[in-house]
Design a protein around this motif. Structure first.
Motif, PDB file in Angstrom:
ATOM      1  N   UNK A 175       0.827  -1.207   0.000  1.00 15.73           N
ATOM      2  CA  UNK A 175       0.000   0.000   0.000  1.00 15.73           C
ATOM      3  C   UNK A 175       0.862   1.258   0.000  1.00 15.73           C
ATOM      4  N   UNK A 176       1.970   1.241   0.746  1.00 19.97           N
ATOM      5  CA  UNK A 176       2.860   2.404   0.762  1.00 19.97           C
ATOM      6  C   UNK A 176       3.486   2.654  -0.603  1.00 19.97           C
ATOM      7  N   UNK A 177       3.860   1.587  -1.269  1.00 24.27           N
ATOM      8  CA  UNK A 177       4.454   1.746  -2.597  1.00 24.27           C
ATOM      9  C   UNK A 177       3.466   2.356  -3.576  1.00 24.27           C
ATOM     10  N   UNK A 178       2.183   2.055  -3.392  1.00 19.91           N
ATOM     11  CA  UNK A 178       1.177   2.563  -4.315  1.00 19.91           C
ATOM     12  C   UNK A 178       0.931   4.061  -4.174  1.00 19.91           C
ATOM     13  N   UNK A 179       1.394   4.682  -3.093  1.00 21.91           N
ATOM     14  CA  UNK A 179       1.237   6.132  -2.954  1.00 21.91           C
ATOM     15  C   UNK A 179       2.547   6.860  -3.237  1.00 21.91           C
TER      16      UNK A 179
ATOM     17  N   UNK B  23      -6.461  -0.441 -10.442  1.00 26.95           N
ATOM     18  CA  UNK B  23      -7.127   0.718  -9.863  1.00 26.95           C
ATOM     19  C   UNK B  23      -6.274   1.967  -9.949  1.00 26.95           C
ATOM     20  N   UNK B  24      -4.987   1.813  -9.695  1.00 26.83           N
ATOM     21  CA  UNK B  24      -4.083   2.964  -9.811  1.00 26.83           C
ATOM     22  C   UNK B  24      -3.990   3.453 -11.252  1.00 26.83           C
TER      23      UNK B  24
ATOM     24  N   UNK C 195      -0.313   8.250 -13.789  1.00 29.52           N
ATOM     25  CA  UNK C 195       0.849   7.502 -13.305  1.00 29.52           C
ATOM     26  C   UNK C 195       2.164   8.180 -13.666  1.00 29.52           C
ATOM     27  N   UNK C 196       2.234   8.743 -14.857  1.00 31.34           N
ATOM     28  CA  UNK C 196       3.480   9.376 -15.309  1.00 31.34           C
ATOM     29  C   UNK C 196       3.373  10.896 -15.345  1.00 31.34           C
TER      30      UNK C 196
END
Length: 254
Positions: A145-149, A241-242, A248-249
């Motif tokens: 979850x941390x990596x996703x933010x 979802x992300x 993303x970029x």
């Protein structure tokens, strides 16, 4: 190409100002979690480049263009019928000489093909292991979850999984199942079964998926093919979802 773009992206990240998550610099040399992901993405790009190179140099005997060696080639049925196959070669006039000729002429290329096939298996195995380590707290203060933010974290997670999917699809298009099986079994025979590491796992990944260019797509393709080695579905859903919700970029500003 996409592989070259990913390689350049990895290089750019190493040269760019650090992106932080709180006080954590994911791409710092001392950050094992970030460096592990970065190396995986780089490996993925290198594997795709090698796949494209080798696909243009399949020996004619294995592509089916040279029918002289058809008698000494076999698909994955060899695993179940090895003794029968070898006895047939021994009892057929000229077959052993033909088999030896094929081995002498193609073994260096077979080594490269095996290395490629095994590299893809090791890639997804190492990604699975990374995710397990992440879940078990091996990387201090790091979670999925941390990596996703974190901008770099979510980009790398998506790219590593994306590159694996590209490997599978490209392999089916550039080195179709029947060709793969002939290459793998020939290497397995010539090298010696006891000398080949990860044979069962590599065979599981690369057995014929049923897809052949120009023919009807099989039912449940590519789902079954992708499911041979994959990651938890929950994690895939989170990554999708992300992709759907995030820039993303960070391209919208352009």
């Amino acid at each position: 190409s996409r592989a070259l773009w990913c390689a350049r992206t990895c290089q750019t990240r190493l040269q760019s100002p650090p992106a932080t998550m709180g006080d954590v610099d994911l791409l710092a040399d001392s950050n094992v979690c970030g460096q592990t992901l970065l190396r995986l993405a780089s490996r993925g790009s290198a594997i795709i480049a090698e796949l494209l190179r080798l696909s243009r140099h399949v020996p004619p005997a294995f592509s089916g263009e040279d029918q002289r060696y058809r008698l000494v080639l076999c698909d994955f049925s060899y695993v179940r019928t090895a003794e029968t196959f070898e006895r047939r070669l021994e009892s057929t006039p000229g077959a052993m000489e033909l088999d030896e000729e094929l081995r002498d002429n193609t073994m260096p290329m077979l080594e490269r093909f095996w290395t490629l096939f095994e590299a893809v298996y090791k890639y997804i195995r190492d990604f699975q292991r990374f995710l397990e380590d992440l879940e078990e707290g091996v990387f201090i203060h790091q979670t999925f979850e941390n990596l996703l933010v974190n901008n770099d974290g979510k980009q790398l997670l998506v790219e590593v999984l994306y590159l694996y999917g590209i490997m599978l699809l490209l392999m089916d298009r550039e080195l179709p199942g029947p060709v793969r099986e002939r290459l793998l079994i020939s290497y397995y025979r010539y090298k010696g079964a006891t000398e080949v590491d990860n044979a069962d796992a590599v065979f599981k990944l690369w057995r014929h998926s049923g897809y052949e260019p120009g023919k009807k797509v099989p039912t449940y393709y590519p789902e079954e093919y992708f499911g041979r080695y994959t990651v938890q579905q929950e994690l895939i859903v989170m990554l999708i979802g992300r992709l759907r919700s995030d820039d993303l970029y960070q391209q919208t500003s352009y």
